[in-house]
Scaffold this active site. Structure first.
Site, PDB file in Angstrom:
ATOM      1  N   LYS A   1      57.849  24.090  46.405  1.00  0.00           N
ATOM      2  CA  LYS A   1      59.033  24.884  46.758  1.00  0.00           C
ATOM      3  C   LYS A   1      60.011  25.036  45.586  1.00  0.00           C
ATOM      4  CE  LYS A   1      58.371  25.439  51.332  1.00  0.00           C
ATOM      5  NZ  LYS A   1      58.446  26.724  52.071  1.00  0.00           N
TER       6      LYS A   1
ATOM      7  N   SER B   1      65.307  21.963  56.898  1.00  0.00           N
ATOM      8  CA  SER B   1      65.433  20.508  56.830  1.00  0.00           C
ATOM      9  C   SER B   1      64.324  19.944  55.965  1.00  0.00           C
ATOM     10  CB  SER B   1      65.382  19.906  58.232  1.00  0.00           C
ATOM     11  OG  SER B   1      64.233  20.371  58.899  1.00  0.00           O
TER      12      SER B   1
ATOM     13  N   ASN C   1      61.390  20.775  52.461  1.00  0.00           N
ATOM     14  CA  ASN C   1      61.313  20.805  51.013  1.00  0.00           C
ATOM     15  C   ASN C   1      62.101  21.951  50.393  1.00  0.00           C
ATOM     16  OD1 ASN C   1      59.609  18.543  50.988  1.00  0.00           O
ATOM     17  ND2 ASN C   1      57.763  19.788  51.213  1.00  0.00           N
TER      18      ASN C   1
ATOM     19  N   ASP D   1      35.771  29.439  41.859  1.00  0.00           N
ATOM     20  CA  ASP D   1      35.213  30.455  42.753  1.00  0.00           C
ATOM     21  C   ASP D   1      36.157  30.753  43.911  1.00  0.00           C
ATOM     22  OD1 ASP D   1      32.467  30.778  41.598  1.00  0.00           O
ATOM     23  OD2 ASP D   1      32.456  28.617  41.963  1.00  0.00           O
TER      24      ASP D   1
ATOM     25  N   GLY E   1      53.686  31.260  54.804  1.00  0.00           N
ATOM     26  CA  GLY E   1      52.794  32.123  54.030  1.00  0.00           C
ATOM     27  C   GLY E   1      53.312  32.512  52.656  1.00  0.00           C
ATOM     28  N   GLY E   2      54.486  32.036  52.286  1.00  0.00           N
ATOM     29  CA  GLY E   2      55.036  32.401  50.983  1.00  0.00           C
ATOM     30  C   GLY E   2      54.145  31.939  49.839  1.00  0.00           C
TER      31      GLY E   2
ATOM     32  N   GLU F   1      45.052  25.949  58.010  1.00  0.00           N
ATOM     33  CA  GLU F   1      46.085  25.632  58.998  1.00  0.00           C
ATOM     34  C   GLU F   1      45.619  24.501  59.904  1.00  0.00           C
ATOM     35  OE1 GLU F   1      48.428  29.555  60.318  1.00  0.00           O
ATOM     36  OE2 GLU F   1      46.278  29.630  60.764  1.00  0.00           O
TER      37      GLU F   1
ATOM     38  N   LYS G   1      44.544   8.443  44.407  1.00  0.00           N
ATOM     39  CA  LYS G   1      45.741   7.627  44.120  1.00  0.00           C
ATOM     40  C   LYS G   1      47.009   8.466  44.075  1.00  0.00           C
ATOM     41  CE  LYS G   1      42.663   4.458  43.331  1.00  0.00           C
ATOM     42  NZ  LYS G   1      42.300   3.556  44.438  1.00  0.00           N
TER      43      LYS G   1
ATOM     44  N   SER H   1      50.117  20.703  48.366  1.00  0.00           N
ATOM     45  CA  SER H   1      51.393  21.417  48.330  1.00  0.00           C
ATOM     46  C   SER H   1      52.614  20.524  48.199  1.00  0.00           C
ATOM     47  CB  SER H   1      51.522  22.285  49.573  1.00  0.00           C
ATOM     48  OG  SER H   1      51.242  21.520  50.733  1.00  0.00           O
TER      49      SER H   1
END
Lengths: 377, 377
Positions: free
Chosen positions: A73, A105, A107, A215, A224-225, A245, A317, A357
């Protein structure tokens, strides 16, 4: 947020421009590999049983959990501020003094707070009063003013509108804006370059056939951003982009929308992947579905998400939050995805990029998730 | 292990040669930074109180916890095998068929097992029967033959000698050999290059004065193989290398030896940093003390090690085992170290490299350590 009419077109070249704009402010996060995870992904698990797909998968992990504020983000937030600064009249009209505002609330709140502070701009973050105290503290820690609201979206939007009215701050939404999409997409460009460089270096050891890059990429899909940004970063490259998802309580809204042709506009799910409880926004949808830059969606059960989180912890890790583990869960456990790769890639297999992410999960929460997993065995 | 008389001299150039030998087999692990941890390191903590040192520290983290087998030990093990292959007569005399052996229940066991398997060489690992089942399973998972022994060093060495006699396998010790020292030192060369490249890229954003590289590196010291290798990698560069140890129950043997001029030959400590319960070996000592390539030692309490582990988890989103957190604990909490940096570096401050040596700690063990930490508050 800059007026969308001033945003660059949604193209790969615009993602490259965004990358130059934010380069000084964000980490070039590392790409990791694990021969044990690639081997695991290329083996049907016992629970999948006989006669299941046997795709050959070589996995590459883009670690945006190691990004500033612990999530991708930061890219969109820094890009949003850079674009605002370029909007005609914003700086001259005192925009930087009035600041920016968002309701979140998660990231995005911390990312916007950080990006604003780095630019000396006030940030107002509207958060439900019931938000976890560490999240409130973290957001304040980045220098933002936290404004409390009720927890329904109507209540949050009303408070946000009031902040805008009183301060003149500009709203920076979490995903439904071209500047956010382009900012998040920068991780896709980096990922492609990093894997190409790593493949070029990998001349000894495993002596595998020289390849030229990824690939496919699997990225999580909430609003979806990020998924749409990554899809733009791959346009024209031949890399297939897939959305991942959770399936719990209908959180697979993008998958359902993509397959039915109608965007699902509301979601009410308590999936463990709490960053993915949102429906896809209009701007991301235009890229994902209308331009078909995403090749398909796959969804997984929450239990598989937790199993994938554990593997990230034990084998790589690194700490990933539940939402971030969804693409790895797809690669390891989703029979539809695995059968598709076996069919498309055959003996040669695929090099698949997995987007981690974010990594914002407390050790206490992680411990509880894993303990519940053990009990259910 | 190759006959030490066939080992290259202990020099920076030999470390560079070692790096070329092992390059195809090990990860080039990432270097991470965190502005929040650097800020924290540059602020006296409340427990340090008034009048304490205020050094300026910019921290760089070399993530060998993300190395193959989860620890830097992979470097030494692969180098040991490459050097063995070059020992006159070893291959021709059937050495590869007879294999290698070591006694270890830790990261060296898994590293040697992996390196042997990659070369198609049998590996025998002597482990105490009381070793944790996951460690035994992991070592077998890399294809090694596990041979059980009693848990005293006399019992382990007797079983190891028996394996050597019966199989003709060559002993590969965990740290006390030039080939191991040179292999581990490769992380230091990489670290230097990576930080230089990152500093060169960092042209925007924080607009800090351009620097040319690290001022210092802090590495954990158990048997001293890695610390001495890193020290060799810095010889002639002007980078100061420091050793970090736990102080609990006399585990700071290297510090005591360095300061008294006499190597401490035995240690009996149950410090939480279980990888650092060993005395420094002879070969490492010759580099660390006799050649004074290590500038000094610092030691920290176990509670500080756990605090540093938590920060690695929360701020950097990576998993470090207790031993790996000791250098960060020194940078954050050791008043002697901090006062020294303030004195030496003044206003300009220092860029300090922190070696995260490994990440092999189960979530369950991590949870217990942090829970005990909370209770003691």
């Amino acid at each position: 947020m800059a007026d969308p009419s001033t945003s660059p077109p949604l193209t790969r070249a615009s993602v490259a421009e965004a990358r130059e704009l934010i380069r000084p402010f964000v980490h070039r996060t590392p790409v990791l590999t694990s021969s044990s995870l690639s081997a695991l992904a290329s083996t049907p698990t016992p629970t999948q049983g006989e006669g299941k797909a046997r795709p050959k998968l070589r996995l590459w992990f883009k670690c945006e959990n190691l990004q500033k504020v612990g999530a991708f983000k930061a890219r969109g937030a820094f890009h949003a501020i850079e674009r605002l600064k370029k909007e005609p009249g914003w700086l001259a009209g005192g925009g930087a003094e009035r600041g920016v505002v968002t309701h979140s609330s998660g990231n995005h709140a911390q990312a916007l707070a950080l990006a604003a502070r780095a630019n000396g701009i006030p940030a107002y973050i509207v958060m439900p009063t019931i938000s976890a105290p560490p999240k409130i503290a973290a957001t304040k820690g980045y220098g933002a003013t936290v404004v409390f609201s009720g927890s329904t979206s109507v209540e949050r939007e009303a408070v946000t509108a009031k902040v805008v009215e009183e301060t003149g701050a500009r709203l920076v939404p979490p995903y439904d804006h071209p500047d956010i999409v382009l900012g998040q997409g920068t991780l896709g460009l980096e990922f492609q370059e990093q894997v190409e460089a790593m493949m070029a270096e990998d001349v000894g050891g495993e002596k595998k056939k020289k390849k030229k890059g990824l690939d496919a990429i699997i990225a999580p899909c909430g609003g979806g951003g990020m998924l749409s940004g990554v899809a733009l970063s791959c346009e024209g490259t031949g890399i297939c982009v897939f959305g991942a998802e959770p399936s719990f309580q209908g959180a697979d809204d993008a998958k359902r929308g993509y397959e039915s042709g109608v965007r699902v506009e509301s979601v009410s799910s308590l999936t463990v992947a709490d960053g993915l409880r949102t429906p896809v926004g209009r701007v991301p949808w235009s890229v994902i579905y209308e331009r078909r830059l995403v090749a398909g969606f796959y969804s997984v059960a929450d239990a598989d998400v937790v199993r994938a989180m554990r593997l990230a912890y034990e084998r790589l890790k690194v700490v990933v939050e539940p939402s971030a583990a969804v693409p790895l869960a797809v690669a390891l456990y989703d029979e539809d995805f695995r059968a598709m790769v076996e069919r498309e890639a055959g003996e040669e297999g695929w090099d698949v990029g997995i987007v981690f992410s974010g990594g914002n999960v407390s050790l206490e929460a992680l411990g509880k998730l894993f303990a519940a997993e053990e009990e259910s065995k």
